[in-house]
Write a protein that holds these residues in place. Structure first.
Motif, PDB file in Angstrom:
ATOM      1  N   ILE A  59      39.380  54.422  40.471  1.00  0.00           N
ATOM      2  CA  ILE A  59      38.929  53.107  40.026  1.00  0.00           C
ATOM      3  C   ILE A  59      37.462  53.008  40.414  1.00  0.00           C
ATOM      4  O   ILE A  59      37.121  53.064  41.604  1.00  0.00           O
ATOM      5  N   THR A  60      36.575  52.879  39.434  1.00  0.00           N
ATOM      6  CA  THR A  60      35.139  52.926  39.702  1.00  0.00           C
ATOM      7  C   THR A  60      34.418  51.780  38.992  1.00  0.00           C
ATOM      8  O   THR A  60      34.864  51.309  37.935  1.00  0.00           O
ATOM      9  N   PRO A  61      33.298  51.332  39.549  1.00  0.00           N
ATOM     10  CA  PRO A  61      32.517  50.280  38.874  1.00  0.00           C
ATOM     11  C   PRO A  61      31.823  50.834  37.635  1.00  0.00           C
ATOM     12  O   PRO A  61      31.497  52.019  37.554  1.00  0.00           O
ATOM     13  N   THR A  62      31.599  49.980  36.658  1.00  0.00           N
ATOM     14  CA  THR A  62      30.859  50.358  35.456  1.00  0.00           C
ATOM     15  C   THR A  62      29.419  49.856  35.556  1.00  0.00           C
ATOM     16  O   THR A  62      29.091  49.019  36.397  1.00  0.00           O
ATOM     17  N   LYS A  63      28.555  50.349  34.691  1.00  0.00           N
ATOM     18  CA  LYS A  63      27.139  49.988  34.748  1.00  0.00           C
ATOM     19  C   LYS A  63      26.906  48.505  34.493  1.00  0.00           C
ATOM     20  O   LYS A  63      25.920  47.929  34.970  1.00  0.00           O
ATOM     21  N   ASP A  64      27.812  47.873  33.719  1.00  0.00           N
ATOM     22  CA  ASP A  64      27.622  46.452  33.405  1.00  0.00           C
ATOM     23  C   ASP A  64      28.310  45.532  34.405  1.00  0.00           C
ATOM     24  O   ASP A  64      28.451  44.332  34.170  1.00  0.00           O
ATOM     25  N   GLY A  65      28.770  46.100  35.533  1.00  0.00           N
ATOM     26  CA  GLY A  65      29.380  45.274  36.568  1.00  0.00           C
ATOM     27  C   GLY A  65      30.877  45.112  36.455  1.00  0.00           C
ATOM     28  O   GLY A  65      31.490  44.356  37.223  1.00  0.00           O
ATOM     29  N   GLY A  66      31.481  45.815  35.505  1.00  0.00           N
ATOM     30  CA  GLY A  66      32.929  45.759  35.343  1.00  0.00           C
ATOM     31  C   GLY A  66      33.641  46.827  36.146  1.00  0.00           C
ATOM     32  O   GLY A  66      33.128  47.299  37.172  1.00  0.00           O
ATOM     33  N   ALA A  80      47.012  47.188  44.513  1.00  0.00           N
ATOM     34  CA  ALA A  80      46.552  47.077  45.896  1.00  0.00           C
ATOM     35  C   ALA A  80      45.054  47.292  46.067  1.00  0.00           C
ATOM     36  O   ALA A  80      44.512  47.036  47.151  1.00  0.00           O
ATOM     37  N   ALA A  81      44.360  47.758  45.032  1.00  0.00           N
ATOM     38  CA  ALA A  81      42.930  48.064  45.151  1.00  0.00           C
ATOM     39  C   ALA A  81      42.152  46.810  45.529  1.00  0.00           C
ATOM     40  O   ALA A  81      42.293  45.765  44.872  1.00  0.00           O
ATOM     41  N   PRO A  82      41.331  46.865  46.563  1.00  0.00           N
ATOM     42  CA  PRO A  82      40.597  45.676  47.012  1.00  0.00           C
ATOM     43  C   PRO A  82      39.774  45.013  45.912  1.00  0.00           C
ATOM     44  O   PRO A  82      39.743  43.780  45.805  1.00  0.00           O
ATOM     45  N   GLN A  83      39.103  45.817  45.079  1.00  0.00           N
ATOM     46  CA  GLN A  83      38.268  45.227  44.033  1.00  0.00           C
ATOM     47  C   GLN A  83      39.099  44.536  42.963  1.00  0.00           C
ATOM     48  O   GLN A  83      38.638  43.575  42.329  1.00  0.00           O
ATOM     49  N   VAL A  84      40.328  45.012  42.747  1.00  0.00           N
ATOM     50  CA  VAL A  84      41.218  44.352  41.788  1.00  0.00           C
ATOM     51  C   VAL A  84      41.748  43.055  42.387  1.00  0.00           C
ATOM     52  O   VAL A  84      41.737  42.004  41.734  1.00  0.00           O
ATOM     53  N   GLN A  86      40.421  41.203  44.592  1.00  0.00           N
ATOM     54  CA  GLN A  86      39.361  40.219  44.783  1.00  0.00           C
ATOM     55  C   GLN A  86      38.832  39.669  43.465  1.00  0.00           C
ATOM     56  O   GLN A  86      38.676  38.451  43.318  1.00  0.00           O
ATOM     57  N   ASP A  87      38.559  40.545  42.498  1.00  0.00           N
ATOM     58  CA  ASP A  87      37.863  40.124  41.279  1.00  0.00           C
ATOM     59  C   ASP A  87      38.745  40.023  40.045  1.00  0.00           C
ATOM     60  O   ASP A  87      38.342  39.386  39.063  1.00  0.00           O
ATOM     61  N   TYR A  88      39.910  40.651  40.069  1.00  0.00           N
ATOM     62  CA  TYR A  88      40.814  40.652  38.913  1.00  0.00           C
ATOM     63  C   TYR A  88      42.234  40.358  39.393  1.00  0.00           C
ATOM     64  O   TYR A  88      43.182  41.080  39.083  1.00  0.00           O
ATOM     65  N   ALA A  89      42.365  39.294  40.148  1.00  0.00           N
ATOM     66  CA  ALA A  89      43.633  39.005  40.823  1.00  0.00           C
ATOM     67  C   ALA A  89      44.790  38.833  39.845  1.00  0.00           C
ATOM     68  O   ALA A  89      45.935  39.141  40.175  1.00  0.00           O
ATOM     69  N   VAL A  90      44.511  38.343  38.635  1.00  0.00           N
ATOM     70  CA  VAL A  90      45.586  38.174  37.664  1.00  0.00           C
ATOM     71  C   VAL A  90      46.252  39.510  37.353  1.00  0.00           C
ATOM     72  O   VAL A  90      47.473  39.575  37.122  1.00  0.00           O
ATOM     73  N   LEU A  91      45.473  40.578  37.364  1.00  0.00           N
ATOM     74  CA  LEU A  91      46.016  41.911  37.098  1.00  0.00           C
ATOM     75  C   LEU A  91      46.913  42.368  38.247  1.00  0.00           C
ATOM     76  O   LEU A  91      48.007  42.901  38.023  1.00  0.00           O
ATOM     77  N   SER A  92      46.465  42.171  39.465  1.00  0.00           N
ATOM     78  CA  SER A  92      47.286  42.530  40.622  1.00  0.00           C
ATOM     79  C   SER A  92      48.596  41.755  40.617  1.00  0.00           C
ATOM     80  O   SER A  92      49.678  42.314  40.844  1.00  0.00           O
ATOM     81  N   LYS A  93      48.531  40.463  40.328  1.00  0.00           N
ATOM     82  CA  LYS A  93      49.739  39.625  40.310  1.00  0.00           C
ATOM     83  C   LYS A  93      50.706  40.065  39.212  1.00  0.00           C
ATOM     84  O   LYS A  93      51.929  40.075  39.413  1.00  0.00           O
ATOM     85  N   ALA A  94      50.175  40.419  38.052  1.00  0.00           N
ATOM     86  CA  ALA A  94      51.033  40.858  36.949  1.00  0.00           C
ATOM     87  C   ALA A  94      51.740  42.162  37.291  1.00  0.00           C
ATOM     88  O   ALA A  94      52.937  42.331  37.024  1.00  0.00           O
ATOM     89  N   LEU A  95      51.017  43.090  37.891  1.00  0.00           N
ATOM     90  CA  LEU A  95      51.624  44.370  38.269  1.00  0.00           C
ATOM     91  C   LEU A  95      52.744  44.172  39.285  1.00  0.00           C
ATOM     92  O   LEU A  95      53.805  44.806  39.188  1.00  0.00           O
TER      93      LEU A  95
END
Length: 316
Positions: A59-66, A80-84, A86-95
């Motif tokens: 899981i890596t950052p993209t040039k546009d901040g994604g 469980a990924a910290p960046q997910v 923190q910034d994409y919590a809906v994805l963590s919750k869905a999983l």
């Protein structure tokens, strides 16, 4: 289970070349869906290409901040990924709302997107099913249809897509990266990945034979309140009757997708413009054109109420 040949690959070129040389081959990673279907002889690949050796698990950052999520990232690791978180919590919750811990440990990002419907008639090889055998008919139409789709359906199929992860990714505006045997890279909006059933429900996505998903990319974080609600008949290991993935901003604008209601995660950017007006206004537009059966018409009201719960949670 029918006999098949098997090979492990260690590079992307090996993977797509093997697929080109073996028409009808299937890629396999976690196998949490494919192996079940092979045991039932619903899927009968003559050749399996094991892609677990590919370096697609980061899981890596993209040039546009994604964020770029490798196709082989396991569902447990993604949630469980910290960046997910923190910034994409809906994805963590869905999983975390999908499947069991054991399955999440094996299931991959690409496999989750491409899992097949859990329609009971699709799994029952004694029943006609157009997904399983084109032209056979759809047993769910006129049969038990409580779990089936209510929008985007056709006279040939009313099956719903089972993924929780895909619903969150659709709300986030995800895109899918692929590679084919000619070395061509393609980027597909998740909204466009899945094919409407129409008269050909056995064609479930727009991927070409041997085309391999390599990653999913997410845009830069949206902020706001991230919410995932899943309504199901039992509390564990069950697929959604209706699910809602929502990212709601303080001014009640946002992005929202539904699961359990269509052949793909269902989202309408036009409907999202009505989020400040409340759940009924959004649901009315989001589900415009719905064609439910007598057994699953309740999903329209259930979707409205679940959207309302998400909005009230965000504003509390």
């Amino acid at each position: 289970m029918k006999s098949f040949t098997y090979e492990r690959v260690t590079s992307l070129k090996q993977a797509v070349d093997a697929a080109a040389q073996n028409p009808g081959a299937r890629f396999i990673a976690g196998g949490t869906n494919l192996l079940d279907l092979m045991k039932l002889e619903i899927e009968i690949p003559q050749h399996l290409i094991d892609v677990n050796g590919l370096a697609l698990d980061e899981i890596t950052p993209t040039k546009d901040g994604g964020l770029r999520i490798g196709a082989m990232v396991r569902n447990t690791d993604l949630a469980a990924a910290p960046q997910v978180r923190q910034d994409y919590a809906v994805l963590s919750k869905a999983l975390l709302a999908g499947a069991s811990g054991q399955l999440r440990n094996k299931a991959t990002t690409a496999g989750n997107l491409l899992q097949r419907t859990r329609c009971a008639y699709f799994y029952d090889t004694n029943q006609p099913c157009n997904k399983r055998r084109p032209g056979a008919g759809c047993s769910a139409i006129g049969g038990a249809s409580r779990q089936q789709a209510i929008i985007g359906v056709s006279d040939a199929c009313i099956a719903s897509h089972p993924s929780d992860m895909a619903v969150a990714m659709r709300a986030l505006g995800a895109r899918v990266e692929t590679l084919n045997s000619n070395g061509q890279v393609r980027t597909i909006d998740l909204a466009d990945l899945y094919s409407a059933p129409g008269a050909t429900p056995h064609i479930e996505n727009i991927l070409n034979n041997g085309e391999l998903i390599t990653a999913v990319t997410l845009p830069k974080p949206l902020g706001g309140e991230h919410i995932y609600y899943k309504v199901r008949d039992r509390a564990s290991y069950a697929f959604a009757l209706v699910s809602v993935a929502a990212i709601v901003q303080p001014d009640r604008t946002g992005q929202l997708a539904l699961g359990g209601v269509a052949y793909k995660p269902w989202r309408s950017e036009e409907a999202e413009a009505y989020l400040p007006d409340g759940a009924k206004a959004v649901a009315t537009r989001l589900l415009a054109g719905a064609n439910p059966t007598a057994q699953n018409a309740f999903k329209i009201k259930l979707a409205q109420r679940t959207i309302g719960l998400a909005l009230s949670t965000a504003s509390s």
